[in-house]
Design a protein around this motif. Structure first.
Motif, PDB file in Angstrom:
ATOM      1  N   LEU A  70     -12.442  19.687  13.122  1.00  0.00           N
ATOM      2  CA  LEU A  70     -11.957  18.747  14.118  1.00  0.00           C
ATOM      3  C   LEU A  70     -12.400  17.372  13.637  1.00  0.00           C
ATOM      4  O   LEU A  70     -13.594  17.070  13.621  1.00  0.00           O
ATOM      5  CB  LEU A  70     -12.548  19.065  15.496  1.00  0.00           C
ATOM      6  N   MET A  71     -11.449  16.536  13.218  1.00  0.00           N
ATOM      7  CA  MET A  71     -11.767  15.369  12.417  1.00  0.00           C
ATOM      8  C   MET A  71     -11.243  14.074  13.037  1.00  0.00           C
ATOM      9  O   MET A  71     -10.120  14.018  13.533  1.00  0.00           O
ATOM     10  CB  MET A  71     -11.164  15.564  11.016  1.00  0.00           C
ATOM     11  N   ILE A 172      -7.152  12.454  16.444  1.00  0.00           N
ATOM     12  CA  ILE A 172      -8.034  13.589  16.170  1.00  0.00           C
ATOM     13  C   ILE A 172      -7.198  14.669  15.484  1.00  0.00           C
ATOM     14  O   ILE A 172      -6.155  15.070  15.995  1.00  0.00           O
ATOM     15  CB  ILE A 172      -8.652  14.149  17.463  1.00  0.00           C
ATOM     16  N   TYR A 173      -7.647  15.111  14.316  1.00  0.00           N
ATOM     17  CA  TYR A 173      -6.937  16.142  13.567  1.00  0.00           C
ATOM     18  C   TYR A 173      -7.653  17.484  13.693  1.00  0.00           C
ATOM     19  O   TYR A 173      -8.884  17.558  13.601  1.00  0.00           O
ATOM     20  CB  TYR A 173      -6.865  15.793  12.080  1.00  0.00           C
ATOM     21  N   LEU A 174      -6.879  18.526  13.878  1.00  0.00           N
ATOM     22  CA  LEU A 174      -7.403  19.886  13.834  1.00  0.00           C
ATOM     23  C   LEU A 174      -6.868  20.551  12.579  1.00  0.00           C
ATOM     24  O   LEU A 174      -5.662  20.689  12.402  1.00  0.00           O
ATOM     25  CB  LEU A 174      -6.974  20.681  15.070  1.00  0.00           C
ATOM     26  N   TYR A 181      -3.408  21.473   7.865  1.00  0.00           N
ATOM     27  CA  TYR A 181      -3.151  20.854   9.169  1.00  0.00           C
ATOM     28  C   TYR A 181      -2.608  21.858  10.181  1.00  0.00           C
ATOM     29  O   TYR A 181      -1.732  22.652   9.885  1.00  0.00           O
ATOM     30  CB  TYR A 181      -2.144  19.719   8.968  1.00  0.00           C
ATOM     31  N   LEU A 182      -3.184  21.801  11.395  1.00  0.00           N
ATOM     32  CA  LEU A 182      -2.680  22.623  12.493  1.00  0.00           C
ATOM     33  C   LEU A 182      -2.079  21.781  13.605  1.00  0.00           C
ATOM     34  O   LEU A 182      -1.001  22.071  14.109  1.00  0.00           O
ATOM     35  CB  LEU A 182      -3.807  23.480  13.079  1.00  0.00           C
ATOM     36  N   LYS A 183      -2.793  20.715  13.983  1.00  0.00           N
ATOM     37  CA  LYS A 183      -2.365  19.948  15.141  1.00  0.00           C
ATOM     38  C   LYS A 183      -3.109  18.615  15.165  1.00  0.00           C
ATOM     39  O   LYS A 183      -4.180  18.486  14.587  1.00  0.00           O
ATOM     40  CB  LYS A 183      -2.677  20.737  16.421  1.00  0.00           C
ATOM     41  N   HIS A 184      -2.512  17.618  15.835  1.00  0.00           N
ATOM     42  CA  HIS A 184      -3.229  16.368  16.048  1.00  0.00           C
ATOM     43  C   HIS A 184      -3.153  15.996  17.526  1.00  0.00           C
ATOM     44  O   HIS A 184      -2.275  16.451  18.252  1.00  0.00           O
ATOM     45  CB  HIS A 184      -2.682  15.244  15.159  1.00  0.00           C
ATOM     46  N   PHE A 185      -4.090  15.156  17.943  1.00  0.00           N
ATOM     47  CA  PHE A 185      -4.205  14.768  19.340  1.00  0.00           C
ATOM     48  C   PHE A 185      -4.292  13.250  19.430  1.00  0.00           C
ATOM     49  O   PHE A 185      -5.067  12.621  18.713  1.00  0.00           O
ATOM     50  CB  PHE A 185      -5.442  15.400  19.975  1.00  0.00           C
ATOM     51  N   ASN A 186      -3.523  12.668  20.322  1.00  0.00           N
ATOM     52  CA  ASN A 186      -3.493  11.223  20.475  1.00  0.00           C
ATOM     53  C   ASN A 186      -4.741  10.702  21.187  1.00  0.00           C
ATOM     54  O   ASN A 186      -5.479  11.455  21.834  1.00  0.00           O
ATOM     55  CB  ASN A 186      -2.251  10.805  21.261  1.00  0.00           C
ATOM     56  N   TYR A 187      -4.914   9.397  21.132  1.00  0.00           N
ATOM     57  CA  TYR A 187      -6.080   8.714  21.694  1.00  0.00           C
ATOM     58  C   TYR A 187      -6.255   8.988  23.192  1.00  0.00           C
ATOM     59  O   TYR A 187      -7.377   9.043  23.674  1.00  0.00           O
ATOM     60  CB  TYR A 187      -5.955   7.208  21.428  1.00  0.00           C
ATOM     61  N   THR A 188      -5.187   9.190  23.912  1.00  0.00           N
ATOM     62  CA  THR A 188      -5.272   9.361  25.365  1.00  0.00           C
ATOM     63  C   THR A 188      -5.599  10.793  25.793  1.00  0.00           C
ATOM     64  O   THR A 188      -5.730  11.066  26.981  1.00  0.00           O
ATOM     65  CB  THR A 188      -3.950   8.943  26.022  1.00  0.00           C
TER      66      THR A 188
END
Length: 204
Positions: A70-71, A172-174, A181-188
């Protein structure tokens, strides 16, 4: 009072810049794809890197194989966004509990000049003993950022050159146990949504 208003305005503008970069990198990550084994498009995010961790040990992408990563990319002098995102990561991992015990949270600096291993060590320990901090030479950081499609740029401060800021994308990268790469998450994304997204992607 006037100084406080000025500081608040600067922080609001700084956060706004991050939101713009977050949206841009999210679009880039979703549209820059390569063909996977099933023919489906997968984002071209992640790959080989060579850095130094917060204990001064040389590490590569192979160091973390076998663990989901988780990066997040940022810098320790970041006034708002970086500590907020690392707190969200820590809270999400707490929510996952034993199910997420193998996940490795990683904070990667984009500020090689100030973020030495000692500085990174003192910083990441604020968010939990599981966190790893990665730094390196300007060339190493630039290469890793390019691999992860992370934008960053120094914002000069003419009045106090040593107090410059770093504009950067805030995603945030998972990454999977194979480093892909699996998924990314935005700042919010809040901690609960992050935990749910991680659990879904990793099938926890």
């Amino acid at each position: 009072m006037e100084n406080q208003k000025s500081l608040l305005l600067r922080r609001m503008l700084f956060a706004g810049v991050f939101l713009v970069f977050a949206a841009g990198i999210a679009v880039y990550a979703l549209t820059a794809t390569r063909s996977g084994p099933t023919g489906a498009g997968t984002p071209m995010v992640g790959g080989a890197f060579s850095m130094v961790d917060h204990k001064g040990v040389a590490v590569t992408d192979k160091t973390y194989l076998g663990k989901p990563m988780l990066m997040f990319f940022g810098f320790t002098y970041c006034p708002d966004v970086c500590p907020t995102e690392l707190q969200v990561m820590a809270a999400a991992l707490d929510q996952l509990g034993a199910k997420g015990a193998d996940i490795q949270p990683i904070f990667v600096t984009v500020d090689s000049a100030r973020d030495t291993p000692d500085v990174m060590k003192a910083y990441v320990e604020n968010f939990g003993t599981r966190f790893k901090g990665l730094t390196g030479s300007p060339q190493q950081i630039a290469a890793m950022a390019k691999t992860y499609k992370v934008f960053f740029e120094k914002r000069e401060n003419k009045d106090a050159p040593e107090n410059y800021l770093m504009d950067h994308s805030s995603i945030i990268y998972l990454m999977g146990v194979d480093g892909k790469y699996l998924k990314h998450f935005n700042y919010t994304t809040d901690a609960t949504k992050l935990a749910e997204g991680i659990a879904e992607a990793l099938k926890l």
